[in-house]
Scaffold this active site. Structure first.
Site, short mmCIF file in Angstrom:
data_model
loop_
_atom_site.label_atom_id
_atom_site.label_comp_id
_atom_site.label_asym_id
_atom_site.label_seq_id
_atom_site.Cartn_x
_atom_site.Cartn_y
_atom_site.Cartn_z
N LYS A 185 1.32 -0.96 -0.08
CA LYS A 185 0.11 -0.01 0.12
C LYS A 185 0.90 1.29 -0.15
CE LYS A 185 -2.21 3.09 1.85
NZ LYS A 185 -1.76 4.41 1.74
N GLU A 260 9.85 1.52 10.58
CA GLU A 260 10.80 2.02 10.69
C GLU A 260 9.75 3.77 10.69
OE1 GLU A 260 14.09 -0.58 9.65
OE2 GLU A 260 13.49 2.37 9.81
N CYS A 294 13.64 11.14 6.26
CA CYS A 294 13.85 10.40 8.39
C CYS A 294 15.01 10.42 9.09
CB CYS A 294 12.88 8.68 8.56
SG CYS A 294 14.45 7.85 6.92
N GLU A 395 9.33 16.14 14.34
CA GLU A 395 9.93 16.15 13.59
C GLU A 395 8.96 16.72 11.84
OE1 GLU A 395 8.53 11.97 11.02
OE2 GLU A 395 11.26 12.21 10.52
P1 NAD Z 1 2.33 8.73 7.49
O1 NAD Z 1 2.94 8.24 7.96
O2 NAD Z 1 1.59 9.97 7.17
O3 NAD Z 1 1.86 7.77 5.72
C1 NAD Z 1 2.68 6.38 5.99
C2 NAD Z 1 1.52 5.52 5.15
O4 NAD Z 1 0.95 4.99 6.10
C3 NAD Z 1 0.88 5.99 4.01
O5 NAD Z 1 0.98 5.03 2.64
C4 NAD Z 1 -0.62 6.43 4.51
O6 NAD Z 1 -1.15 5.76 3.41
C5 NAD Z 1 -0.82 5.17 5.33
N1 NAD Z 1 -1.14 5.25 6.13
C6 NAD Z 1 -1.51 6.77 6.66
N2 NAD Z 1 -2.58 6.15 8.21
C7 NAD Z 1 -2.62 4.90 8.04
C8 NAD Z 1 -3.83 3.81 8.54
N3 NAD Z 1 -4.22 4.57 9.57
N4 NAD Z 1 -3.56 2.56 8.46
C9 NAD Z 1 -2.91 2.04 7.28
N5 NAD Z 1 -2.18 2.43 7.36
C10 NAD Z 1 -1.80 4.11 6.92
O7 NAD Z 1 3.97 8.83 6.72
P2 NAD Z 1 4.33 10.33 5.17
O8 NAD Z 1 3.97 11.09 5.40
O9 NAD Z 1 3.85 9.44 3.96
O10 NAD Z 1 6.08 10.35 5.78
C11 NAD Z 1 6.38 10.97 6.57
C12 NAD Z 1 7.32 9.44 7.00
O11 NAD Z 1 7.95 8.86 7.03
C13 NAD Z 1 7.73 10.34 8.87
O12 NAD Z 1 8.12 10.73 9.76
C14 NAD Z 1 9.69 9.81 8.05
O13 NAD Z 1 10.27 9.90 9.25
C15 NAD Z 1 9.58 8.51 7.86
N6 NAD Z 1 9.96 7.67 7.44
C16 NAD Z 1 10.80 6.62 7.85
C17 NAD Z 1 12.16 6.49 7.33
C18 NAD Z 1 12.24 5.28 8.78
O14 NAD Z 1 13.47 4.37 7.72
N7 NAD Z 1 12.80 5.16 9.51
C19 NAD Z 1 11.56 6.57 5.75
C20 NAD Z 1 10.90 7.42 5.38
C21 NAD Z 1 10.39 7.76 5.45
#
Ligand code: NAD
Length: 504
Positions: A185, A260, A294, A395
């Site tokens: 997804k 992650e 991240c 963040e």
């Molecule tokens: P997000 O948490 O908003 O969304 C990530 C994913 O989760 C998307 O596909 C979204 O549709 C899905 N999602 C959202 N709500 C959900 C729910 N209730 N149930 C299931 N899925 C759901 O994150 P983002 O804005 O897309 O990405 C940025 C974030 O990702 C930052 O916090 C960043 O630090 C983190 N990130 C972490 C790493 C790592 O390796 N630690 C790498 C890249 C990004």
């Protein structure tokens, strides 16, 4: 519409990829995906709902049981993953252009990422026939006690919008090499590259249903996937808040997760360094990808004796950063991927000012006509920052660094660890003893010494504290995506008393 040979992108509407075919969503609903340089829609993706997710999980479960996949030899599975790597390399520049169009990241960075990505598929493909169990002493004669490692089943992967394909690779490649099947997804803000990869999956010859892609919103498609009883494990990359929600959903089916999550990583500079080199490291740590990484080193602690000189050099270097269109090779910082992201960054900078920090560089949207339509923000240096200010606690996922002086190693460690996150950290010093003391005491899954953001798919990475759990990369990942089964074999041929456990 961008000219591309990836077939799914020749249509302005993209469908779900389930059971080896592109299919329309049952609801018939589609949503727009926006180009961050103009704020305009450039294609529509399908909004999957519970029924589509059911179909994708069913397809993945049936593929898991299909002898064409389940009984494929490890060597042949590795060969398929390698084939996918070769196809991805052939299309690397095309995939890079798709990523840039979808999330606004620099074309030069995306090309480098996409050209390097196949190496990591090759690395994990090589593990397909190297995952081994062990034999265990049993203290009984004519009996064999051994562990085998087997795939888990259907793995649900939920990915973010920053570098979607590269982040997916670190888990998709090993999952496939081990023999799992997958439902992905992708983020609703960047679905195009994952759908392009789905085409390559078919072209490589993976049996139908081994990889499925359901696009759609987190609150609908994401919720349906993370509450599904047919999934054996979730791999989530995204924000800590969403991770918490997904872990709770998964817990209702006792499904394990690998998380992650976000970060607020400390970047430490001691007085004994070459200031220009450390400035370059801090710039790369927090401004690359417009801060949308991240591991961004967004809290920078500088030894008090060089604080003013360091800030002066950092401000001068920041002034030379070129904010511009991500497709241009001389651009250093492109737009933020989402308009909501821009608003968030602006409001945190404003709250930092209210709490007593000061802007030393940047701090606003660029004021040129050419960039006014996109979601651009200047690289921003905030001085007189404190750990308890909102922009230093949370963040931002944007190009903003807060600078704080420190006077002793003890003070620095306590400031650096004063965060709910624990993803990454960096230190600049010529004193190796001090660097190792930092490495030992810092609460973070990654420590960079005299470098920042260097990474390798050969090492296991992941977070401490609220930055998550589970590891990606290296051989460790093979244990994450397989499970142990203990098998005991009695080859004595002897008749046992059924009511007494055999002691010897
Ligand atoms: P997000 O948490 O908003 O969304 C990530 C994913 O989760 C998307 O596909 C979204 O549709 C899905 N999602 C959202 N709500 C959900 C729910 N209730 N149930 C299931 N899925 C759901 O994150 P983002 O804005 O897309 O990405 C940025 C974030 O990702 C930052 O916090 C960043 O630090 C983190 N990130 C972490 C790493 C790592 O390796 N630690 C790498 C890249 C990004």
């Amino acid at each position: 519409m961008m000219k591309t040979t990836v077939k799914s992108l020749e249509r302005s509407r993209q469908n779900l990829f389930i059971g080896g075919r592109f299919v329309e969503p049952k609801s018939g609903n589609y949503s727009a995906s926006y180009d961050p340089t103009t704020g305009e829609s450039w294609y529509e993706f399908a909004e999957a709902e519970a029924a589509d997710v059911d179909a994708a999980v069913a397809a993945a479960n049936s593929a898991f049981r299909n002898p064409a996949w389940r009984r494929m030899t490890q060597t042949d599975r590795g060969r398929l993953v390698r084939k996918l790597a070769d196809l991805a390399l052939e299309r690397a520049d095309e995939l890079a252009a798709i990523e840039t169009r979808d999330n606004g990241k620099l074309i030069k960075e995306m090309r480098a990422q996409m050209r390097a990505m196949p190496d990591s598929y090759h690395y994990f493909a090589g593990m397909a026939d190297k995952l081994q169990g062990d034999t265990i002493p049993v203290n009984k004669l004519d009996m064999l006690n051994f562990n085998v490692r087997e795939p888990l089943g259907v793995v649900g992967m939920i990915t973010p919008w920053n570098s979607p394909l590269m982040l997916l690779t670190g888990t998709l490649a090993p999952c496939l090499a081990i023999g799992n099947t997958v439902v992905i997804k992708p983020s609703e803000h960047a679905t195009a590259s994952t759908l392009a990869l789905a085409e390559l999956i078919t072209e490589a010859g993976f049996p139908a249903g081994v990889v499925n892609v359901v696009t759609g919103a987190g609150r609908s498609a994401g919720e349906a996937l993370t509450r599904h009883p047919g999934v054996a494990k979730y791999v989530f990359t995204g924000s800590t808040e969403t991770g918490r929600r997904i872990a709770a959903n998964a817990a209702s089916n006792l499904t394990p997760c690998s998380m992650e999550l976000g970060g607020k990583s400390p970047h430490v500079v001691f007085a004994d360094v070459d200031i220009e080199r450390a400035v370059n490291g801090v710039v790369s740590g927090v401004f690359a990808a417009a801060g949308q990484t991240c591991v961004a080193g967004s809290r920078c602690f500088v030894e008090a004796s060089i604080h003013d000189r360091f800030v002066e050099a950092l401000v001068a270097r920041t002034g030379r950063i070129k904010v511009g269109h991500p497709m241009l090779d001389d651009t250093d910082i492109g737009p933020l991927a989402l308009s909501a992201q821009l608003t968030k960054v602006e409001s945190y900078v404003a709250s930092g000012l209210r709490e007593g920090a000061r802007i030393a560089a940047g701090g606003k949207r660029p004021q040129t006509d050419e960039l006014s339509r996109g979601w651009y923000f200047e690289p921003t240096v905030m001085v007189e920052a404190q750990n308890d200010m909102a922009f230093m606690r949370d963040e931002l996922f944007g190009p903003v660094v807060g600078i704080m002086p420190f006077s002793s190693e003890e003070e620095m460690i306590s400031l650096a660890n004063d965060t709910r996150y624990g993803l990454a950290s960096g230190i600049w010093t010529q004193n190796i003893d001090r660097a190792m003391r930092f490495a030992n005491q810092i609460e973070a899954g990654t420590v960079w010494i005299n470098t920042y953001r260097s990474s390798s798919f050969m090492s296991a990475n992941g977070g401490f504290k609220e930055s998550g759990y589970g590891r990606r990369g290296g051989f460790e990942v093979m244990r994450e995506f397989s499970r142990l089964k203990n098998i005991i074999l009695d080859y004595s041929g002897a008749m046992q008393d059924p009511f007494v456990i055999r002691l010897k």
